[in-house]
Design a protein around this motif. Sequence first.
Motif, PDB file in Angstrom:
ATOM      1  N   SER A 153      42.895   8.141 -23.492  1.00  0.00           N
ATOM      2  CA  SER A 153      44.269   7.623 -23.478  1.00  0.00           C
ATOM      3  C   SER A 153      44.302   6.144 -23.870  1.00  0.00           C
ATOM      4  N   SER A 195      39.503  11.387 -19.893  1.00  0.00           N
ATOM      5  CA  SER A 195      40.944  11.147 -19.974  1.00  0.00           C
ATOM      6  C   SER A 195      41.298   9.661 -20.056  1.00  0.00           C
ATOM      7  N   GLN A 196      40.637   8.835 -19.272  1.00  0.00           N
ATOM      8  CA  GLN A 196      40.984   7.415 -19.282  1.00  0.00           C
ATOM      9  C   GLN A 196      40.587   6.752 -20.600  1.00  0.00           C
ATOM     10  N   LYS A 244      44.388  20.406 -18.141  1.00  0.00           N
ATOM     11  CA  LYS A 244      45.254  19.810 -17.125  1.00  0.00           C
ATOM     12  C   LYS A 244      44.666  20.103 -15.759  1.00  0.00           C
ATOM     13  N   TRP A 267      43.021  14.820 -27.518  1.00  0.00           N
ATOM     14  CA  TRP A 267      43.668  14.658 -26.218  1.00  0.00           C
ATOM     15  C   TRP A 267      44.109  16.017 -25.664  1.00  0.00           C
ATOM     16  N   LYS A 297      44.820  16.371 -16.702  1.00  0.00           N
ATOM     17  CA  LYS A 297      43.956  15.560 -17.552  1.00  0.00           C
ATOM     18  C   LYS A 297      43.277  14.415 -16.799  1.00  0.00           C
ATOM     19  N   SER A 298      43.976  13.830 -15.842  1.00  0.00           N
ATOM     20  CA  SER A 298      43.418  12.682 -15.116  1.00  0.00           C
ATOM     21  C   SER A 298      42.185  13.047 -14.295  1.00  0.00           C
ATOM     22  N   SER A 299      41.907  14.320 -14.151  1.00  0.00           N
ATOM     23  CA  SER A 299      40.732  14.760 -13.383  1.00  0.00           C
ATOM     24  C   SER A 299      39.452  14.749 -14.213  1.00  0.00           C
ATOM     25  N   GLY A 308      34.819  11.851 -12.864  1.00  0.00           N
ATOM     26  CA  GLY A 308      35.704  12.991 -13.038  1.00  0.00           C
ATOM     27  C   GLY A 308      34.955  14.252 -13.405  1.00  0.00           C
ATOM     28  N   VAL A 363      50.288   6.261 -19.853  1.00  0.00           N
ATOM     29  CA  VAL A 363      49.310   7.335 -19.614  1.00  0.00           C
ATOM     30  C   VAL A 363      47.972   6.736 -19.212  1.00  0.00           C
TER      31      VAL A 363
END
Length: 80
Positions: A57, A53-54, A45, A40, A47-49, A2, A79
């Motif tokens: 979460s 993030s992984q 945003k 977090w 965030k998954s990029s 990412g 999430v």
Amino acid sequence: MGLSLGADLEARFLAAAQRGRTAWLTGDIAEAEHHVLGSWEMIPKPKSSYDYSQSASRGIAVFYRDTAQFEKTEEWLKVA
């Protein structure tokens, strides 16, 4: 792989996450939650990029599970 947070933001993110972990380990659950959620929120945003993030979460879901906040755990599992 990412997107990177960049050196400055990554340092602030990791410091907040560490403050959360330290508070958790010393039993200050409210303070821990404040810091883990704050870390977090530092992730831009979408965030998954971003790289963290992984793992962030998942870590938050584990925090809620281990502190018996099961409704919050379920939300963070979605999430993660």
